[in-house]
Design an enzyme around this catalytic site. Structure first.
Site, PDB file in Angstrom:
ATOM      1  N   LYS A  79      -3.731  -1.628  14.268  1.00 19.67           N
ATOM      2  CA  LYS A  79      -4.280  -0.641  13.342  1.00 19.67           C
ATOM      3  C   LYS A  79      -5.523   0.032  13.915  1.00 19.67           C
ATOM      4  CE  LYS A  79      -1.166  -0.872  10.192  1.00 19.67           C
ATOM      5  NZ  LYS A  79      -0.264   0.276   9.960  1.00 19.67           N
ATOM      6  N   TYR A 131      -1.893  -7.545  14.540  1.00 20.96           N
ATOM      7  CA  TYR A 131      -1.808  -6.496  13.514  1.00 20.96           C
ATOM      8  C   TYR A 131      -3.108  -5.690  13.475  1.00 20.96           C
ATOM      9  CZ  TYR A 131      -1.653  -4.290   8.907  1.00 20.96           C
ATOM     10  OH  TYR A 131      -1.700  -3.375   7.877  1.00 20.96           O
ATOM     11  N   LEU A 184       3.918   1.508  -0.242  1.00 24.70           N
ATOM     12  CA  LEU A 184       2.959   2.606  -0.152  1.00 24.70           C
ATOM     13  C   LEU A 184       3.609   3.900   0.287  1.00 24.70           C
ATOM     14  CD1 LEU A 184       0.005   3.575  -0.234  1.00 24.70           C
ATOM     15  CD2 LEU A 184      -0.219   2.799   2.140  1.00 24.70           C
TER      16      LEU A 184
END
Length: 270
Positions: free
Chosen positions: A178, A174, A29
């Site tokens: 975020k 994770y 990305l």
């Protein structure tokens, strides 16, 4: 007969001559978004911890030089290395006499049940996904302020996983990291607004990458389960986040800060 002069289309999306840093841009990305910034006219400096970027990197860099008149430069660095990071960002700012933006895309993932997660694993996750993002944004903001600019723009890459718990995907640390990135973006925006520095976050949904394809080999049922989890019934590709990068780094989003741009196919809107 007078000749017509072609006017730029939607000039507020132009990044001509702007200098932008993209962390985590060796592949995936980050690299795709870096390419979009190049096409919009920016000179991009890519940061990543990999010894060498993906083979696509050189192709994109050559195209940027020949077709867009821009540049793509690679630096190997770990975003957790605070002193080296600040020195590098300062050298980039000094080279151009300006620093206009940042996309903070560096991050790691680890799928482990919460009962089995070690403290060391959690620390590593947070150090890269939260502390690394903070240090990168801080280093860039310091140069923007030092140079006395009228501001700049940052996009921190979060995830829809910072908003919801993923059904069938066991990533407690994770997801927490975020969520922290989303909150970090809001707080940096509140502090740096006085300098004209805008800070927003992008929360992608499930993206088909080499990493997820390998995951589907191990868990083939996830390909359909993930696709059926959103309103469009499919997974996204990295290219579908190009426009978001240009929008947030350009004047097209000049009154937008402290916001999260969630692009998840409606996953979180059910």
């Amino acid at each position: 007969m007078a000749t017509s002069v072609e006017k730029p289309v939607l000039p507020e999306f132009s990044l001509k001559d702007k200098v932008i840093i993209v962390s985590g841009a060796a592949r995936g990305l980050g690299l795709v978004q870096a390419e979009a910034l190049l096409e919009a006219g920016a000179n991009v400096h890519a940061l990543d911890r990999l010894p060498e970027p993906s083979p696509d990197f050189a192709v994109i860099a050559e195209r940027a030089k020949k077709e867009y008149g821009t540049s793509l430069t690679y630096y190997r660095i770990d975003v957790r290395e605070e002193e080296k990071l600040n020195d590098l960002v300062k050298s980039i700012a000094d080279e151009h006499g300006r620093l206009d933006g940042l996309i903070a895309a560096a991050g790691i993932q680890q799928e482990t049940p919460a009962l089995e997660y070690t403290g060391a694993d959690v620390d590593k996750m947070m150090a890269t996904n939260v502390t690394g993002v903070f240090l990168t944004a801080q280093a860039v903001a310091r140069q923007m302020v030092r140079l006395g600019q009228k501001g700049g723009s940052m996009a921190l890459i979060a995830s829809m996983s910072g908003t919801v718990a993923n059904r069938g995907l066991i990533c407690p640390a994770y997801n927490a990291s975020k969520a922290a990135v989303i909150q970090l973006g809001r707080n940096l925006a509140s502090e740096w607004g006085e300098y004209g520095i805008r800070v927003n976050t992008i929360s992608p949904g499930y993206i088909v990458t080499a990493m997820t394809e390998a995951l589907f080999d191990k868990y083939p049922e996830r390909r359909a389960d993930w696709a059926n989890g959103n309103m469009l019934g499919r997974l996204s590709t990295p290219n579908e986040y190009r426009g978001a990068a240009v929008f947030l780094l350009s004047d097209a989003s000049s009154f937008m800060t402290g916001s999260d741009l969630r692009i998840d196919g409606g996953h979180c809107a059910w």
